[in-house]
Design a protein around this motif. Sequence first.
Motif, short mmCIF file in Angstrom:
data_model
loop_
_atom_site.label_atom_id
_atom_site.label_comp_id
_atom_site.label_asym_id
_atom_site.label_seq_id
_atom_site.Cartn_x
_atom_site.Cartn_y
_atom_site.Cartn_z
N GLY A 199 0.80 -1.22 0.00
CA GLY A 199 0.00 0.00 0.00
C GLY A 199 0.83 1.27 0.00
O GLY A 199 2.05 1.25 0.12
N TRP A 200 0.10 2.40 -0.13
CA TRP A 200 0.74 3.71 -0.22
C TRP A 200 0.06 4.68 0.73
O TRP A 200 -1.14 4.57 1.00
CB TRP A 200 0.65 4.25 -1.65
N LEU A 201 0.82 5.63 1.22
CA LEU A 201 0.29 6.71 2.07
C LEU A 201 1.03 7.99 1.72
O LEU A 201 2.26 8.04 1.76
CB LEU A 201 0.50 6.37 3.55
N LEU A 202 0.27 9.01 1.33
CA LEU A 202 0.87 10.29 0.91
C LEU A 202 1.89 10.09 -0.19
O LEU A 202 2.99 10.65 -0.19
CB LEU A 202 1.52 10.99 2.12
N HIS A 203 1.53 9.22 -1.15
CA HIS A 203 2.34 8.96 -2.35
C HIS A 203 3.67 8.25 -2.04
O HIS A 203 4.57 8.25 -2.88
CB HIS A 203 2.61 10.26 -3.11
N LEU A 204 3.78 7.67 -0.87
CA LEU A 204 4.97 6.91 -0.50
C LEU A 204 4.55 5.54 0.02
O LEU A 204 3.46 5.40 0.58
CB LEU A 204 5.78 7.66 0.57
N PRO A 205 5.39 4.51 -0.12
CA PRO A 205 5.02 3.16 0.32
C PRO A 205 4.77 3.10 1.83
O PRO A 205 5.51 3.71 2.62
CB PRO A 205 6.23 2.31 -0.08
N LEU A 206 3.75 2.35 2.22
CA LEU A 206 3.48 2.16 3.64
C LEU A 206 4.64 1.47 4.35
O LEU A 206 4.90 1.74 5.52
CB LEU A 206 2.21 1.31 3.81
N LEU A 207 5.33 0.59 3.64
CA LEU A 207 6.49 -0.08 4.22
C LEU A 207 7.53 0.93 4.68
O LEU A 207 8.11 0.80 5.77
CB LEU A 207 7.14 -1.03 3.20
N ALA A 208 7.76 1.95 3.86
CA ALA A 208 8.75 2.97 4.20
C ALA A 208 8.32 3.74 5.45
O ALA A 208 9.15 4.02 6.33
CB ALA A 208 8.95 3.92 3.02
#
Length: 316
Positions: free
Chosen positions: A159-168
């Motif tokens: 998934g993504w959050l604020l155009h960045l990967p959730l993993l990150a």
Amino acid sequence: MNQLKLALEQRRWAWSFIGAALLWLATLGVAGGEAAFNIGLSALSFGALMVLVGLGQMLVVTTGPGNIDLSIPSTIGLVGALAVRSMGGEDGGILLGLGVALATGVAVGVCNYLLIRLLQIPPIIATMSSSFILQSLAIHVGQGLKITPPELLANFATGWLLHLPLLAWLVLAIALALAWTLARTLFGRFLSAVGQNARAAWLAGIGVERIRCLCYVLCAVFAAACALLIAGFSGGASLDMGNEYLLMSVAVVVIGGTSVTGGRATVAGIWGAALFLYFTNTLLNVVGLSAGGRSVLSGLIIIAVIVLSGRRRQYR
């Protein structure tokens, strides 16, 4: 100029970010803007997994000379098989899978420490031996395993959050929490003292062996968490899912600025080193270098960093 040089010398982790930025610019020149942008986003996902295992290895290395955990790949393989089997592909089984993963990580870490402490086996031999045992268990548990991870876990891992990967975002939060712990708590101070001089730390009343045991346990727990995320990201568990993380876990620690002689951990450098290594492998892949050539170059980079680090300490 002198002030900049002094600042970089005091913050050696900054070099890994500088190297990563230069490699990304080189990728931009070779592959073009759109490809370089996508590679940068991919680096945040795959780099986050490198960071997670690197943080655990960093804690072990910081405990002093000779301390290293070579069982990380086998731990990832075993935990992946156990967790995926226990979850059964159902969202309702995620908590059970998480519990199994964490419990297995704790058990592996304690066993590694006991091999080192009670049997007086050097860490590199002890963790290598346990790695063979864990690999055998993973083969037994994962035989015929064709279960996909729960949809909720897969969606989170990709998934993504604020155009960045959730993993990150997740691994960044873990890294920040660990950095605060090392900088602001007694555990961090005790760990630094143990890594610099274990006997002096013991004479000062610090529980040296408790600190070492906790670091080996945390290393295995981070590897277990990584196994869950890899299973969700890749759509299932496989016996070789952790193989590439042995070299990577050591490389990010060394390149990131953590002292290989112990006593100084650098959380920020783990992120920079992970991005640096990902961009290195990607750039070499873009220009057509073979997998063997990429591995050789990665090894040479690690050797060069160790040599340069040793020269700086000798100069001081």
